[in-house]
Design an enzyme around this catalytic site. Sequence first.
Site, PDB file in Angstrom:
ATOM      1  CG  HIS A   1       7.995   4.439  -2.707  1.00  0.00           C
ATOM      2  ND1 HIS A   1       8.440   5.560  -4.064  1.00  0.00           N
ATOM      3  CD2 HIS A   1       6.225   4.793  -2.577  1.00  0.00           C
ATOM      4  CE1 HIS A   1       7.116   4.675  -5.033  1.00  0.00           C
ATOM      5  NE2 HIS A   1       6.065   4.487  -3.452  1.00  0.00           N
ATOM      6  NE  ARG A   2       5.786  -0.360  -5.151  1.00  0.00           N
ATOM      7  CZ  ARG A   2       4.768   1.121  -5.577  1.00  0.00           C
ATOM      8  NH1 ARG A   2       5.776   1.388  -6.830  1.00  0.00           N
ATOM      9  NH2 ARG A   2       3.860   1.230  -5.075  1.00  0.00           N
TER      10      ARG A   2
ATOM     11  CG  ASP B   1      -1.967   1.181   0.764  1.00  0.00           C
ATOM     12  OD1 ASP B   1      -2.958   0.823   0.162  1.00  0.00           O
ATOM     13  OD2 ASP B   1      -2.709   1.893   1.671  1.00  0.00           O
TER      14      ASP B   1
HETATM   15  P1  ITT Z   1      -3.631  -2.118  -5.719  1.00  0.00           P
HETATM   16  O1  ITT Z   1      -4.022  -1.525  -4.168  1.00  0.00           O
HETATM   17  O2  ITT Z   1      -4.392  -2.610  -6.191  1.00  0.00           O
HETATM   18  O3  ITT Z   1      -2.375  -2.637  -5.102  1.00  0.00           O
HETATM   19  P2  ITT Z   1      -2.991   1.089  -6.287  1.00  0.00           P
HETATM   20  O4  ITT Z   1      -3.418   1.418  -7.329  1.00  0.00           O
HETATM   21  O5  ITT Z   1      -5.130   1.168  -5.434  1.00  0.00           O
HETATM   22  O6  ITT Z   1      -3.572  -1.056  -6.445  1.00  0.00           O
HETATM   23  P3  ITT Z   1      -2.599   1.515  -3.455  1.00  0.00           P
HETATM   24  O7  ITT Z   1      -3.756   1.489  -2.860  1.00  0.00           O
HETATM   25  O8  ITT Z   1      -1.595   1.622  -2.745  1.00  0.00           O
HETATM   26  O9  ITT Z   1      -2.832   0.819  -4.946  1.00  0.00           O
HETATM   27  O10 ITT Z   1      -2.466   3.345  -4.150  1.00  0.00           O
HETATM   28  C1  ITT Z   1      -1.062   3.919  -4.534  1.00  0.00           C
HETATM   29  C2  ITT Z   1      -1.139   5.244  -5.442  1.00  0.00           C
HETATM   30  O11 ITT Z   1      -0.105   5.563  -5.069  1.00  0.00           O
HETATM   31  C3  ITT Z   1      -1.162   4.462  -7.010  1.00  0.00           C
HETATM   32  O12 ITT Z   1      -2.154   4.330  -8.088  1.00  0.00           O
HETATM   33  C4  ITT Z   1      -0.062   5.486  -7.352  1.00  0.00           C
HETATM   34  O13 ITT Z   1      -1.386   6.390  -7.568  1.00  0.00           O
HETATM   35  C5  ITT Z   1       0.300   6.407  -5.954  1.00  0.00           C
HETATM   36  N1  ITT Z   1       1.898   5.717  -5.888  1.00  0.00           N
HETATM   37  C6  ITT Z   1       1.816   4.872  -5.267  1.00  0.00           C
HETATM   38  N2  ITT Z   1       3.423   4.183  -5.814  1.00  0.00           N
HETATM   39  C7  ITT Z   1       3.502   5.303  -6.475  1.00  0.00           C
HETATM   40  C8  ITT Z   1       5.012   5.373  -7.378  1.00  0.00           C
HETATM   41  O14 ITT Z   1       6.001   4.931  -7.186  1.00  0.00           O
HETATM   42  N3  ITT Z   1       4.719   6.283  -8.324  1.00  0.00           N
HETATM   43  C9  ITT Z   1       3.541   7.163  -8.735  1.00  0.00           C
HETATM   44  N4  ITT Z   1       2.592   7.167  -7.649  1.00  0.00           N
HETATM   45  C10 ITT Z   1       2.678   6.068  -6.611  1.00  0.00           C
END
Ligand code: ITT
Length: 197
Positions: free
Chosen positions: A180-181, A67
């Site tokens: 971060h990831r 997340d």
């Molecule tokens: P899942 O919950 O299905 O994993 P999601 O895209 O809905 O997919 P999140 O709820 O964790 O995931 O929301 C993360 C959001 O934050 C993602 O949709 C991006 O908009 C942003 N985000 C996360 N990591 C990012 C990254 O490495 N670069 C740019 N934006 C990122």
Amino acid sequence: MELILATGNNHKAEELQEIMKDHRIIIPRDLGIDFDFEETGTTFFENSYGKAMHLFKQTGKPVIADDSGLCVPALDGAPGIYSARYGAAPGEPDLESPERNALLLSQMEGIENREAFFVCSMVLIMGEYRFFAAQETVEGEIIRESRGVGGFGYDPLFYLPHLNKTIAELPAEEKNLLSHRGLAGKKMAAIIDTINI
Ligand code: ITT
């Protein structure tokens, strides 16, 4: 080992596969599972644990979840845990990234403090009572105009002053070294090396 990533976001899966090269990352779709989880937590950790446990209960196999999101202190931490849903009305589909990014830029108009950070909370569930977690951040600034085409989501707006580049201007390998990831995934790989599988 094989890890099922509890996500519907292919970008995350591709990145994590590169970050955790010694492991095989698969997604629910690969197993014919239509994965959906309502994120009702108030922290990144609650949501990553919730996503992972929800999928673990469906599969009984090692599950990992990510997340993540973008936090802007000048906007009281927004979009934060609502990063994916930023700008979408309740019950409506998420906005596409360019629209979400345009919204963020408009919210930042006239704001001098451009500091921002990404957060990634990662949880690995090995059993109903057995889990491991890592949470990492990367700091940067919100640029005034989108730059670059790499990465996904808010990457074209996330500027790294020491490189004079947005994350979207970095090759994937470079993003994974500092993101971060990337940081959380490396920690998770190190944890896996120390546990009984
Ligand atoms: P899942 O919950 O299905 O994993 P999601 O895209 O809905 O997919 P999140 O709820 O964790 O995931 O929301 C993360 C959001 O934050 C993602 O949709 C991006 O908009 C942003 N985000 C996360 N990591 C990012 C990254 O490495 N670069 C740019 N934006 C990122």
